[in-house]
Write an enzyme that holds these catalytic residues in place. Structure first.
Site, PDB file in Angstrom:
ATOM      1  N   GLN A  26      -4.711  -1.834   9.385  1.00 16.28           N
ATOM      2  CA  GLN A  26      -4.608  -3.151   8.747  1.00 16.28           C
ATOM      3  C   GLN A  26      -5.179  -4.226   9.666  1.00 16.28           C
ATOM      4  OE1 GLN A  26      -3.639  -3.519   5.571  1.00 16.28           O
ATOM      5  NE2 GLN A  26      -4.019  -5.709   5.650  1.00 16.28           N
TER       6      GLN A  26
ATOM      7  N   LYS B 212       0.837  -1.207   0.000  1.00 21.25           N
ATOM      8  CA  LYS B 212       0.000   0.000   0.000  1.00 21.25           C
ATOM      9  C   LYS B 212       0.874   1.260   0.000  1.00 21.25           C
ATOM     10  CE  LYS B 212      -3.840  -2.475   2.058  1.00 21.25           C
ATOM     11  NZ  LYS B 212      -4.689  -2.831   3.206  1.00 21.25           N
TER      12      LYS B 212
ATOM     13  N   ASP C  20     -11.312   2.287   3.754  1.00 23.53           N
ATOM     14  CA  ASP C  20     -11.625   0.859   3.617  1.00 23.53           C
ATOM     15  C   ASP C  20     -13.131   0.642   3.448  1.00 23.53           C
ATOM     16  OD1 ASP C  20      -9.381  -0.885   3.678  1.00 23.53           O
ATOM     17  OD2 ASP C  20      -9.098  -0.536   5.823  1.00 23.53           O
TER      18      ASP C  20
HETATM   19  N1  GUN Z   1      -6.988  -7.157   5.888  1.00 29.60           N
HETATM   20  C1  GUN Z   1      -7.289  -7.894   4.801  1.00 29.60           C
HETATM   21  N2  GUN Z   1      -7.835  -7.118   3.835  1.00 29.60           N
HETATM   22  C2  GUN Z   1      -7.877  -5.862   4.336  1.00 29.60           C
HETATM   23  C3  GUN Z   1      -8.318  -4.626   3.801  1.00 29.60           C
HETATM   24  O1  GUN Z   1      -8.818  -4.509   2.678  1.00 29.60           O
HETATM   25  N3  GUN Z   1      -8.169  -3.555   4.628  1.00 29.60           N
HETATM   26  C4  GUN Z   1      -7.661  -3.654   5.886  1.00 29.60           C
HETATM   27  N4  GUN Z   1      -7.587  -2.551   6.619  1.00 29.60           N
HETATM   28  N5  GUN Z   1      -7.252  -4.787   6.402  1.00 29.60           N
HETATM   29  C5  GUN Z   1      -7.358  -5.891   5.631  1.00 29.60           C
END
Ligand code: GUN
Length: 284
Positions: free
Chosen positions: A96, A52, A119
């Site tokens: 995350q 990211k 998200d």
């Molecule tokens: N863990 C697995 N997929 C995601 C996601 O799309 N966003 C976040 N914040 N955590 C995750």
């Protein structure tokens, strides 16, 4: 033999658009910024967070990493989120997942301001998604829709079967497919006669989290097969939820793992960050 849906290619196209939008925003004095929180040392989470951050760099978005100890308490984390909510230089915030077991995940999700919730996990944004009026797209499902669009794969009137009912993929995926006038079924671990249901799918989305779960006998001839899984097989090799070599022979389109859905999730996050920056600055 199926055509391979190239997630890297589509993701690069999205990133090019994001880059242009970021340049436009910078001309107007807005520097889009994404804050990424990671708690603990989960190696998969570390990889995702690094991806990211790298994608932010590629597109000119400022990324701000907040790496916290495994032992961080819910209260400490909520305090940090509150500071980021109030920081006018931060447009998007994500924590995350998964967070360590002692942290209350639902409190964390609720603490992020809905306006910065790139998200789209906050109840307000989930509710908006249900109403079809969302500002932020749930990243993985939106990435899948973008790939289908890119390859001119229609959704309207199609039988869409999703295996998996998670809050991150299965449930929001069903909403986006419904918005596109698909006929949607969600199957899950308690579903009876799974194969009979998956065989009706024109578009099959596998989000189970089990390596090679979807076999060719579960797939209709000519189906579009989207693999959301990121698993390791017995040899430690990265693989999806779909037994690729077998299903590829039957499907019309298929996403590979890696190089399918994964890169799209990151690109959609960047799009959401740009959207957040625009909304917060009253720009179109
Ligand atoms: N863990 C697995 N997929 C995601 C996601 O799309 N966003 C976040 N914040 N955590 C995750």
């Amino acid at each position: 033999m199926a055509l391979i849906i190239d997630g890297k290619k589509v993701s690069s196209a999205v990133k090019e658009d994001v880059k242009k939008s970021v340049e436009e925003l910078k001309k107007q004095g807005v520097n889009p910024c994404l804050a990424v929180i990671i708690v603990g040392n989960n190696p998969a989470s570390r990889t995702y967070v690094n991806n990211k951050k790298k994608a932010c760099e590629e597109t000119g978005i400022i990324s701000k990493e907040i790496a916290l100890d495994e032992g961080t308490s819910t209260e400490q984390l909520l305090e940090i989120i509150e500071k980021l909510n109030l920081d006018r230089d931060v447009n998007g915030i994500l924590c995350q997942l998964p967070v360590p077991g002692h942290i209350d995940e639902s409190k964390v999700i609720s603490a992020i301001s809905p306006d910065k919730d790139v998200d789209a996990f906050h109840a307000v944004n989930v509710g908006k998604l249900l109403q079809g009026v969302q500002s932020f797209q749930p990243c993985t499902p939106a990435g899948i829709i973008k790939m289908l669009d890119y390859y001119n794969i229609g959704i309207e009137g199609k039988n869409c079967v999703i295996i998996g009912r998670s809050n991150i993929v299965g449930k929001p995926m069903s909403m986006l497919l419904l918005q596109k006038n698909g006929t949607v079924t969600i199957a899950h671990s308690k579903t009876k006669n799974l194969k009979e249901i998956t065989k009706t799918a024109d578009i099959l989305v596998a989000a189970v989290g089990r390596a090679n779960f979807v076999t060719a006998d579960m797939v209709k001839d000519g189906a579009v097969v989207i693999d959301v899984g990121i698993n390791r097989n017995e040899d430690g090799k990265l693989c999806g939820d779909v037994l690729f070599d077998e299903v590829e022979k039957k499907a019309s389109y298929i996403t590979p793992v890696p190089g399918g859905v994964g890169p799209m999730t990151v690109s959609m996050l960047l799009e959401n960050t740009v959207t957040a920056a625009k909304i917060q600055n009253n720009l179109k």
